[in-house]
Motif scaffolding. Structure first.
Motif, mmCIF file in Angstrom:
data_model
loop_
_atom_site.group_PDB
_atom_site.id
_atom_site.type_symbol
_atom_site.label_atom_id
_atom_site.label_comp_id
_atom_site.label_asym_id
_atom_site.label_seq_id
_atom_site.Cartn_x
_atom_site.Cartn_y
_atom_site.Cartn_z
ATOM 1 N N SER A 1 0.809 -1.218 0.000
ATOM 2 C CA SER A 1 0.000 0.000 0.000
ATOM 3 C C SER A 1 0.843 1.269 0.000
ATOM 4 O O SER A 1 0.357 2.336 -0.386
ATOM 5 C CB SER A 1 -0.917 0.000 1.226
ATOM 6 O OG SER A 1 -0.141 -0.102 2.418
ATOM 7 N N SER A 2 2.100 1.183 0.421
ATOM 8 C CA SER A 2 2.954 2.368 0.448
ATOM 9 C C SER A 2 3.271 2.879 -0.949
ATOM 10 O O SER A 2 3.612 4.050 -1.128
ATOM 11 C CB SER A 2 4.260 2.067 1.202
ATOM 12 O OG SER A 2 4.955 0.992 0.572
ATOM 13 N N HIS A 3 3.161 2.004 -1.964
ATOM 14 C CA HIS A 3 3.447 2.396 -3.342
ATOM 15 C C HIS A 3 2.182 2.800 -4.094
ATOM 16 O O HIS A 3 2.270 3.110 -5.291
ATOM 17 C CB HIS A 3 4.127 1.250 -4.090
ATOM 18 C CG HIS A 3 5.378 0.769 -3.431
ATOM 19 N ND1 HIS A 3 6.558 1.474 -3.436
ATOM 20 C CD2 HIS A 3 5.629 -0.375 -2.716
ATOM 21 C CE1 HIS A 3 7.493 0.806 -2.778
ATOM 22 N NE2 HIS A 3 6.951 -0.331 -2.323
ATOM 23 N N LEU A 4 1.057 2.781 -3.428
ATOM 24 C CA LEU A 4 -0.215 3.095 -4.078
ATOM 25 C C LEU A 4 -0.857 4.290 -3.413
ATOM 26 O O LEU A 4 -0.577 4.622 -2.256
ATOM 27 C CB LEU A 4 -1.167 1.886 -4.014
ATOM 28 C CG LEU A 4 -0.654 0.589 -4.645
ATOM 29 C CD1 LEU A 4 -1.621 -0.554 -4.366
ATOM 30 C CD2 LEU A 4 -0.468 0.761 -6.149
ATOM 31 N N SER A 5 -1.759 4.927 -4.159
ATOM 32 C CA SER A 5 -2.454 6.093 -3.617
ATOM 33 C C SER A 5 -3.672 5.714 -2.792
ATOM 34 O O SER A 5 -4.206 6.553 -2.056
ATOM 35 C CB SER A 5 -2.876 7.021 -4.767
ATOM 36 O OG SER A 5 -3.737 6.323 -5.676
ATOM 37 N N VAL A 6 -4.127 4.465 -2.910
ATOM 38 C CA VAL A 6 -5.301 4.010 -2.160
ATOM 39 C C VAL A 6 -4.854 3.539 -0.782
ATOM 40 O O VAL A 6 -3.925 2.726 -0.678
ATOM 41 C CB VAL A 6 -6.025 2.868 -2.902
ATOM 42 C CG1 VAL A 6 -7.251 2.416 -2.118
ATOM 43 C CG2 VAL A 6 -6.425 3.322 -4.301
ATOM 44 N N PRO A 7 -5.469 4.018 0.291
ATOM 45 C CA PRO A 7 -5.095 3.563 1.637
ATOM 46 C C PRO A 7 -5.296 2.061 1.789
ATOM 47 O O PRO A 7 -6.214 1.470 1.202
ATOM 48 C CB PRO A 7 -6.029 4.356 2.558
ATOM 49 C CG PRO A 7 -6.443 5.532 1.753
ATOM 50 C CD PRO A 7 -6.483 5.079 0.336
ATOM 51 N N GLN A 8 -4.408 1.450 2.568
ATOM 52 C CA GLN A 8 -4.452 0.000 2.700
ATOM 53 C C GLN A 8 -5.714 -0.489 3.380
ATOM 54 O O GLN A 8 -6.146 -1.621 3.162
ATOM 55 C CB GLN A 8 -3.233 -0.477 3.478
ATOM 56 C CG GLN A 8 -3.149 0.075 4.908
ATOM 57 C CD GLN A 8 -1.886 -0.371 5.613
ATOM 58 O OE1 GLN A 8 -1.002 -0.932 4.985
ATOM 59 N NE2 GLN A 8 -1.809 -0.117 6.901
ATOM 60 N N HIS B 1 -8.615 -1.561 0.764
ATOM 61 C CA HIS B 1 -8.499 -2.634 -0.231
ATOM 62 C C HIS B 1 -9.467 -3.795 0.045
ATOM 63 O O HIS B 1 -10.135 -4.267 -0.892
ATOM 64 C CB HIS B 1 -7.051 -3.128 -0.285
ATOM 65 C CG HIS B 1 -6.118 -2.136 -0.898
ATOM 66 N ND1 HIS B 1 -6.156 -1.791 -2.219
ATOM 67 C CD2 HIS B 1 -5.118 -1.390 -0.351
ATOM 68 C CE1 HIS B 1 -5.222 -0.899 -2.490
ATOM 69 N NE2 HIS B 1 -4.567 -0.629 -1.365
ATOM 70 N N GLN C 1 -4.391 7.324 5.980
ATOM 71 C CA GLN C 1 -3.024 7.077 5.578
ATOM 72 C C GLN C 1 -2.151 6.603 6.730
ATOM 73 O O GLN C 1 -0.950 6.411 6.558
ATOM 74 C CB GLN C 1 -2.415 8.371 5.003
ATOM 75 C CG GLN C 1 -3.126 8.883 3.762
ATOM 76 C CD GLN C 1 -3.028 7.922 2.596
ATOM 77 O OE1 GLN C 1 -2.109 7.117 2.548
ATOM 78 N NE2 GLN C 1 -3.976 8.016 1.676
#
Length: 621
Positions: free
Chosen positions: A287-294, A297, A377
């Motif tokens: 999730s750190s590499h994506l803009s969507v919060p973990q 998902h 975040q």
């Protein structure tokens, strides 16, 4: 003793037994054929079809006008059921016609081979004396005549639309599924490769990541969807086994034989769901590499599954989804409507998928009571549990585990109310033992977590142990004796087996005993929320219960298939209308008009009405 003779000529005693056997088999075929013709005639008469002598064109076809064919004044659902009943009766007549042709050709070949072997004409004489004068041959056109009536009647129900009428009476073709499934098999192979690659990536990330301790509450939300994907995968494999073994699951579940999902479709759905599941888990891990919060998902993935199930558009196997939702609604309203095999089967699957329902509840609690929406975040989760959350965590899991057996309990009571068979009461008693086992497990965990007296905790533990022993013994005996039809006839098995090797049955019996015990233990472990070891063990035992249920499905449908064979049941049964379904009055008036006047009206109305349809069938006699 009277000697056997053909056309007044006696035959040798050693060959007399052959023709007596032929007569015996011919009488069986005649009796079955006559019985099915009588049944088809009775069903045809129940429609109340009116036989009319209409004017015919020069080519022998009946000219049909759009005004004449309007839907009967009935409710939409009733008209739909009537069309399905006509289609099933038409299919049964096609099968009966094939039965007549195959048996007649078989007897002819037997007689011909007899004459060729013994160089005589006794076989030809037997064919002329017995076969050609039998009911099987003299009434060979009855099926075709009734099929023509049904074709005309279906055309009237479809408002004169010939294409829709023929589509409703289309006979399923064999071999089409194998031909059309080549491209689908390729897609399934690609999906399997993607799933394996994604699972390897997930395993590498979990194996190397020691900092994933804070992600455990999030990753646990995927357990329920994993069980669903496993169930779909095993269901597709079970359908493949049924097809290869000759088990007609389409008839057992009362599906539309002209349009239904094959095992390849189910495997493809399971594979696509598995790809989405793996992608969602990987997105949570990275999730750190994506803009969507973990935190979002799991919610997005489960929302996608719900959207696909409730999608109102005619895509993604809409007919099958509507069938599933309809059966699910019937399961939930079991005490208020008659219960069929599909409803009982689905309720049984829910008994094994109770961890899935429990996981959905945990996800709801996670997003409503545990997760902080203020900072999506954040790397960790801020717990804001409600004051009553502790009591809910103890009571709700017990109620959720009681819900599926309660549905089957009410279904058994409804079946007893409709049929009066005491076997349904015994089945209801079996599910009552499951309810007691779940209740005592909940009481034990509540007393243990609330630091109650040791005597009270031990009392609930002993009661749970006794209820579990009784429930496991009863359910195992019911599985083997009633659901599978074993422990009778051929040793520990039964007289007639569908699957090729007996070792399959013995292995399934042993596996059912062991997995039933693990299922009972998992009911207790699933309610222990304060133990990490119990949570891990429950996560391992839940997929085993889904595996046991899939194995149970294989032998349960085998037993149901053998029952259908005993009843000579090849098509679905429908309740035929109690009152006659007559053609519209306007149709009767037009058929009584002079043909010249009809032609004149046809030319005058051609600018307003659509072009008349020519019915290429003989009209009702």
């Amino acid at each position: 003793m009277k000697r056997y003779s053909l056309q007044g000529k006696q035959i040798r005693p050693e060959r007399e037994e052959f023709f007596k056997r032929c007569d015996k088999e011919l009488n069986k075929v005649n009796a079955f054929y006559a019985d099915k013709l009588t049944e088809a005639s009775r069903k045809l008469a129940s429609f109340g079809i009116i036989a009319l002598d209409g004017a015919r064109g020069g080519d022998g076809c009946v000219t049909v006008y759009s005004k004449a064919y309007r839907h009967t004044h009935r409710k939409k659902t009733e008209l739909r059921k009537l069309k399905m009943a006509v289609g099933e009766l038409y299919l049964s007549l096609v099968l009966l016609q094939n039965y007549q042709e195959l048996n007649y050709r078989g007897f002819c070949k037997i007689a011909k081979k007899y004459d060729a072997k013994f160089t005589c004409e006794h076989g030809l004489q037997w064919r002329a004396d017995r076969l050609d004068t039998s009911f099987l041959y003299t009434e060979r056109t009855r099926c075709g005549q009734m099929m023509l009536r049904l074709e005309t009647f279906m055309l009237q129900l479809e408002g004169g639309n010939k294409q829709k009428a023929m589509r409703g009476l289309q006979v399923p073709q064999r071999g089409v599924e194998q031909t059309a499934g080549q491209w689908m098999t390729f897609r399934i192979g690609v999906i399997c490769g993607l799933v394996i690659a994604l699972l390897l990536l997930i395993a590498c990330k979990v194996w190397d990541g020691s900092h994933l301790e804070h992600l455990k509450p999030l990753l646990q939300l995927y357990r329920g969807s994993f069980l669903l994907i496993e169930f779909l995968l095993l269901a597709g494999l079970s359908m493949c086994c049924w097809g290869k073994s000759g088990i007609n699951h389409v008839l057992i579940f009362e599906l539309d034989p002209r349009q239904h999902l094959s095992y390849l479709h189910v495997l493809e759905v399971a594979g696509c769901s598995a790809v989405c599941w793996c992608a969602s888990v990987l997105a949570s891990l990275h999730s750190s590499h994506l803009s969507v919060p973990q935190q979002l998902h799991p919610l997005l993935f489960h929302s996608l599954l719900l959207l696909l199930l409730l999608n109102p558009t005619p895509t993604c196997h809409s007919r099958s989804r509507r069938w599933l939702l309809t059966v699910m609604w019937k399961v939930l309203t079991a005490p208020f409507r008659p219960v069929g095999f599909a409803e009982c089967w689905l309720a049984d699957q829910l008994n094994s998928l109770s961890p899935l329902i429990l996981s959905l509840w945990e996800m709801l609690c996670f997003y409503t009571a545990q997760m902080s929406w203020e900072d999506l975040q954040a790397g960790s989760f801020l717990y804001t549990e409600r004051p009553d959350g502790e009591m809910q965590s103890k009571v709700v899991p017990c109620l959720i585990q009681c819900f599926p057996p309660w549905l089957r309990f009410t279904q058994c009571l409804r079946c007893f109310w409709d049929s009066g068979h005491t076997l349904h009461l015994l089945n209801a008693g079996k599910y009552s033992t499951v309810l007691l086992m779940v209740a005592f497990a909940g009481l034990y965990n509540t007393a243990r977590e609330s630091a109650a007296l040791a005597v009270e905790v031990n009392a609930y533990l002993y009661l749970w142990a006794v209820a579990t022993c009784v429930s496991v013994l009863v359910t195992i005996s019911w599985d083997l004796r009633v659901d599978w039809g074993l422990l009778q006839g051929n040793g520990l098995l039964k007289d007639e087996l569908v699957y090729p090797k007996e070792v399959y049955y013995y292995a399934a019996m042993l596996a059912d005993v062991l997995l039933r015990i693990s299922w009972a233990i998992n009911i207790l472990l699933a309610q222990m929320k304060d133990s990490a070891a119990a949570s891990t063990a429950s996560a391992v035992l839940a997929p085993l219960e889904v595996l046991r249920r899939s194995m149970w499905n294989l032998f349960r449908l085998e037993n149901e298939h053998l029952k259908n064979c005993e009843k000579n049941r090849a098509v679905r049964d429908f309740e035929f209308p109690g009152r006659p379904v007559n053609l519209p009055e306007q149709f009767l008036q037009e058929k009584l008009m002079d043909q010249d006047e009809l032609d004149k009206n046809q030319h005058s109305a051609s600018a307003v009405h659509r072009k008349p349809t020519c019915l290429p069938f003989r009209y009702l006699r």
